[in-house]
Write a protein that holds these residues in place. Structure first.
Motif, PDB file in Angstrom:
ATOM      1  N   ARG A 196       0.833  -1.204   0.000  1.00  0.00           N
ATOM      2  CA  ARG A 196       0.000   0.000   0.000  1.00  0.00           C
ATOM      3  C   ARG A 196       0.872   1.259   0.000  1.00  0.00           C
ATOM      4  N   LEU A 197       1.939   1.267   0.803  1.00  0.00           N
ATOM      5  CA  LEU A 197       2.826   2.428   0.864  1.00  0.00           C
ATOM      6  C   LEU A 197       3.519   2.653  -0.472  1.00  0.00           C
ATOM      7  N   LYS A 198       4.035   1.594  -1.072  1.00  0.00           N
ATOM      8  CA  LYS A 198       4.720   1.701  -2.359  1.00  0.00           C
ATOM      9  C   LYS A 198       3.782   2.263  -3.423  1.00  0.00           C
ATOM     10  N   GLN A 199       2.563   1.739  -3.491  1.00  0.00           N
ATOM     11  CA  GLN A 199       1.606   2.221  -4.476  1.00  0.00           C
ATOM     12  C   GLN A 199       1.275   3.690  -4.247  1.00  0.00           C
ATOM     13  N   THR A 200       1.153   4.080  -2.983  1.00  0.00           N
ATOM     14  CA  THR A 200       0.847   5.478  -2.654  1.00  0.00           C
ATOM     15  C   THR A 200       1.966   6.398  -3.111  1.00  0.00           C
ATOM     16  N   LEU A 201       3.199   6.033  -2.818  1.00  0.00           N
ATOM     17  CA  LEU A 201       4.340   6.874  -3.198  1.00  0.00           C
ATOM     18  C   LEU A 201       4.494   6.956  -4.713  1.00  0.00           C
ATOM     19  N   GLU A 202       4.178   5.856  -5.409  1.00  0.00           N
ATOM     20  CA  GLU A 202       4.227   5.881  -6.876  1.00  0.00           C
ATOM     21  C   GLU A 202       3.133   6.786  -7.432  1.00  0.00           C
ATOM     22  N   TYR A 203       1.925   6.726  -6.859  1.00  0.00           N
ATOM     23  CA  TYR A 203       0.846   7.609  -7.300  1.00  0.00           C
ATOM     24  C   TYR A 203       1.225   9.070  -7.103  1.00  0.00           C
ATOM     25  N   LEU A 204       1.906   9.352  -5.995  1.00  0.00           N
ATOM     26  CA  LEU A 204       2.320  10.722  -5.689  1.00  0.00           C
ATOM     27  C   LEU A 204       3.464  11.195  -6.572  1.00  0.00           C
ATOM     28  N   GLU A 205       4.109  10.237  -7.291  1.00  0.00           N
ATOM     29  CA  GLU A 205       5.305  10.513  -8.093  1.00  0.00           C
ATOM     30  C   GLU A 205       6.422  11.084  -7.228  1.00  0.00           C
ATOM     31  N   VAL A 206       6.464  10.591  -5.992  1.00  0.00           N
ATOM     32  CA  VAL A 206       7.528  10.953  -5.057  1.00  0.00           C
ATOM     33  C   VAL A 206       8.781  10.121  -5.333  1.00  0.00           C
ATOM     34  N   SER A 207       8.575   8.857  -5.753  1.00  0.00           N
ATOM     35  CA  SER A 207       9.671   7.928  -5.984  1.00  0.00           C
ATOM     36  C   SER A 207       9.217   6.875  -6.973  1.00  0.00           C
ATOM     37  N   PRO A 221      -2.959  14.047  -5.953  1.00  0.00           N
ATOM     38  CA  PRO A 221      -3.831  13.298  -6.862  1.00  0.00           C
ATOM     39  C   PRO A 221      -4.799  12.425  -6.080  1.00  0.00           C
ATOM     40  N   GLU A 222      -5.759  11.865  -6.778  1.00  0.00           N
ATOM     41  CA  GLU A 222      -6.632  10.868  -6.175  1.00  0.00           C
ATOM     42  C   GLU A 222      -5.763   9.660  -5.825  1.00  0.00           C
ATOM     43  N   LEU A 223      -5.791   9.231  -4.575  1.00  0.00           N
ATOM     44  CA  LEU A 223      -4.912   8.174  -4.108  1.00  0.00           C
ATOM     45  C   LEU A 223      -5.527   6.806  -4.384  1.00  0.00           C
ATOM     46  N   PRO A 224      -4.727   5.741  -4.363  1.00  0.00           N
ATOM     47  CA  PRO A 224      -5.192   4.437  -4.848  1.00  0.00           C
ATOM     48  C   PRO A 224      -6.482   3.956  -4.217  1.00  0.00           C
ATOM     49  N   TRP A 225      -6.573   4.011  -2.873  1.00  0.00           N
ATOM     50  CA  TRP A 225      -7.781   3.496  -2.221  1.00  0.00           C
ATOM     51  C   TRP A 225      -8.999   4.352  -2.545  1.00  0.00           C
ATOM     52  N   GLU A 226      -8.785   5.655  -2.785  1.00  0.00           N
ATOM     53  CA  GLU A 226      -9.887   6.523  -3.199  1.00  0.00           C
ATOM     54  C   GLU A 226     -10.360   6.147  -4.603  1.00  0.00           C
ATOM     55  N   LYS A 227      -9.404   5.844  -5.465  1.00  0.00           N
ATOM     56  CA  LYS A 227      -9.741   5.474  -6.845  1.00  0.00           C
ATOM     57  C   LYS A 227     -10.485   4.139  -6.888  1.00  0.00           C
ATOM     58  N   ILE A 228     -10.046   3.189  -6.075  1.00  0.00           N
ATOM     59  CA  ILE A 228     -10.724   1.894  -6.020  1.00  0.00           C
ATOM     60  C   ILE A 228     -12.179   2.079  -5.608  1.00  0.00           C
ATOM     61  N   ARG A 229     -12.398   2.866  -4.576  1.00  0.00           N
ATOM     62  CA  ARG A 229     -13.757   3.110  -4.090  1.00  0.00           C
ATOM     63  C   ARG A 229     -14.611   3.767  -5.179  1.00  0.00           C
ATOM     64  N   ARG A 230     -14.039   4.710  -5.903  1.00  0.00           N
ATOM     65  CA  ARG A 230     -14.799   5.401  -6.964  1.00  0.00           C
ATOM     66  C   ARG A 230     -15.088   4.463  -8.135  1.00  0.00           C
ATOM     67  N   PHE A 231     -14.133   3.617  -8.506  1.00  0.00           N
ATOM     68  CA  PHE A 231     -14.351   2.677  -9.614  1.00  0.00           C
ATOM     69  C   PHE A 231     -15.494   1.714  -9.288  1.00  0.00           C
ATOM     70  N   VAL A 232     -15.553   1.288  -8.030  1.00  0.00           N
ATOM     71  CA  VAL A 232     -16.627   0.383  -7.614  1.00  0.00           C
ATOM     72  C   VAL A 232     -17.975   1.096  -7.700  1.00  0.00           C
ATOM     73  N   GLN A 233     -18.018   2.329  -7.195  1.00  0.00           N
ATOM     74  CA  GLN A 233     -19.281   3.071  -7.143  1.00  0.00           C
ATOM     75  C   GLN A 233     -19.712   3.573  -8.519  1.00  0.00           C
ATOM     76  N   THR A 234     -18.765   4.080  -9.300  1.00  0.00           N
ATOM     77  CA  THR A 234     -19.105   4.709 -10.575  1.00  0.00           C
ATOM     78  C   THR A 234     -19.311   3.698 -11.692  1.00  0.00           C
ATOM     79  N   TYR A 235     -18.452   2.684 -11.754  1.00  0.00           N
ATOM     80  CA  TYR A 235     -18.475   1.748 -12.880  1.00  0.00           C
ATOM     81  C   TYR A 235     -19.067   0.390 -12.523  1.00  0.00           C
ATOM     82  N   GLY A 236     -19.435   0.190 -11.255  1.00  0.00           N
ATOM     83  CA  GLY A 236     -20.025  -1.081 -10.866  1.00  0.00           C
ATOM     84  C   GLY A 236     -19.058  -2.244 -10.902  1.00  0.00           C
ATOM     85  N   LEU A 237     -17.766  -1.976 -10.736  1.00  0.00           N
ATOM     86  CA  LEU A 237     -16.767  -3.038 -10.782  1.00  0.00           C
ATOM     87  C   LEU A 237     -16.678  -3.749  -9.443  1.00  0.00           C
TER      88      LEU A 237
END
Length: 489
Positions: free
Chosen positions: A183-194, A307-323
């Motif tokens: 989770r930490l690695k994905q977050t830092l990659e989303y942030l383009e920190v590292s 940016p929209e962080l990974p867990w936020e994006k997952i929640r939105r994809f489920v709600q918006t696209y029915g995934l």
């Protein structure tokens, strides 16, 4: 070795306690305190200058971009970012530390008191608390395999900007520690920190491990485990070390406060040295650098720009696209993949179908070619058009996959590939009847079995016809013509 709690696995009443120290290389063009370029695998000792070599009279200057990235990570992790922090010297003597000290932060770190949710076995685990996040410089690298019986030193990495993220001892199994790091690695990659590339040393993890009786709130003597260069090795190392400590205590021994080195070949930890305490490093304020004072608007600017962080994006994809949550997690693995999926979903009537194509065909080709989905040369709108051709019956799914591969090979849009290579579905009844007749004549035994009641053989005959047509026959027409033909003696 199992990733579950070693105490649970052995049936012995001990609880594993794990705290992590994560060193993350910041994504900057130059080093922390000088203008030397940051690059992986450059010829040894070519990216150095008097500052990072620690030559007399050379003075450090703080890399502003590195500080901004560190603040970005701290804000996303819910830390309190301190407007004023200070650098310190951490003194120790090692061949790859040219100054004889490391510039880091000690009693006045950049940020403290954050947290990050991480899934654990059984769910319901509270967020993992982050004790501190501070900025520092990297050391050089000792090379033990370049010359026989000699250690070489490459100082290219000396001075590369890092953040160190220190967790509280809130993790209680190797699996939970791994989940947190993912989770930490994905977050830092989303942030383009590292880029968090463990193979290149951009993400390095040390773990403090101890065991204690369940219900006890006292922290027992811990060891620090180093040299874990992948998440799978980290899981194995933590499981082994916790198990070793349980065996030691149950045998009447005592855990020594020491640094352990993970040996992936032997699958075991071994003592490296006695564990240092803070006083061993003789910390004192860095005299060549003033207090680090953040611009007043920096924290607000960074917060607004997250940016929209990974867990936020997952929640939105489920709600918006029915995934499904799993599918949303796969499609949110990184920002570019998520953006590609969303653009494809906008170009198709059914987001779930778009998700299936991106997760299925696109990721399969991506893995096969070793290229990211976004680098395959397919525009999402063109993938959408191809999906539409399949969904409306103009192409079979098999033909659709063929067209997709040809689109990647040629760089041409779907319609051009279909027209130029004659890949449209064949719906002509005479042509389909010809293929149906051939399939029936070539398989008399299966014909008899079908007519004797084995109706599941219809799928076999459909497959025969589709092979003869090279996937071009309209499957619905094939099914209809076959059923008619097989019903007739």
């Amino acid at each position: 070795m199992s990733e579950e709690s070693p105490a649970k696995r052995k049936g012995i009443p001990h609880e594993t306690v794990i705290g992590l120290e994560i060193h993350v290389q910041l994504k900057t063009a130059s080093k922390m305190f000088c203008g030397c370029r940051v690059a992986f695998a450059a010829p040894p000792n070519t990216l150095v200058c008097p500052v990072c070599l620690g030559l007399p009279g050379a003075l450090p200057v703080v890399n502003e971009r590195a500080v901004e990235l560190a603040v970005r990570a701290a804000v996303a992790l819910g830390c309190t970012v301190h407007p004023r922090s200070a650098f310190a010297r951490k003194n120790y003597f090692y061949p790859d530390l040219p100054k004889g000290y490391q510039i880091t932060q000690y009693d006045r770190p950049l940020a403290t008191d954050g947290s990050l949710d991480a899934p654990a076995e059984g769910g319901g685990a509270p967020p993992v608390r982050i004790r501190r996040l501070h900025v520092e410089e990297d050391s050089g690298k000792s090379l033990h395999d370049r010359f026989p019986e000699t250690t070489a030193i490459d100082l290219n990495r000396a001075g590369v900007p890092l953040v160190e993220i220190v967790t509280e001892p809130d993790l209680h199994s190797p699996a939970h520690a791994r989940a947190f790091l993912v989770r930490l690695k994905q977050t830092l990659e989303y942030l383009e920190v590292s880029d968090c590339n463990m193979e290149e040393g951009s993400l390095r993890v040390d773990a403090n491990v101890s065991v204690r009786r369940p219900g006890s709130h006292e922290l027992a003597t811990k060891t620090e485990v180093k040299n874990m260069n992948s998440f799978s090795q980290l899981s194995k190392a933590l499981a082994f070390e916790a198990s070793r400590q349980v065996d030691l205590l149950e045998g009447g021994g005592a855990v020594e406060h020491e640094t352990m080195l993970w040996d992936p070949v032997r699958g075991a930890t071994r003592p490296m040295r006695g564990k240092e305490e803070a006083h061993d490093y003789r910390y004192f304020p860095e005299p060549d650098l003033p207090t680090l004072v953040l611009p007043e608007a920096l924290i607000d600017t960074v917060t607004d720009g997250l940016p929209e962080l990974p867990w936020e994006k997952i929640r939105r994809f489920v709600q918006t696209y029915g995934l499904r949550e799993y599918d949303a997690g796969v499609l949110s693995a990184d920002r570019r993949l998520a953006a590609f999926f969303e653009a494809t979903a906008e170009a198709t009537p059914d987001p779930k179908t778009a998700a299936n194509w991106v997760m299925g065909e696109m990721l399969a080709i991506s893995n096969e070619l070793g290229q990211h989905v976004a680098e395959l040369g397919i525009e999402p709108v063109e993938l959408g058009r191809l999906i539409d051709r399949v969904e409306t019956g103009a192409l079979s799914h098999t033909l659709g996959k063929q067209v997709l591969r040809r689109m990647i090979e040629t760089g041409k849009p779907a319609d051009a590939v279909i027209d130029e290579e004659g890949l449209s579905l064949v719906s002509d009844s005479d042509q389909i009847d010809e293929w149906v007749g051939e399939a029936i004549r070539e398989n008399p035994a299966e014909v008899e079995r079908y007519r004797d009641g084995e109706e599941k053989l219809l799928a076999f005959f459909i497959g025969q016809v589709m092979r003869k047509s090279r996937g071009k026959a309209d499957p619905e027409r094939v099914r209809d013509r076959l059923a008619r033909a097989l019903a007739t003696d």
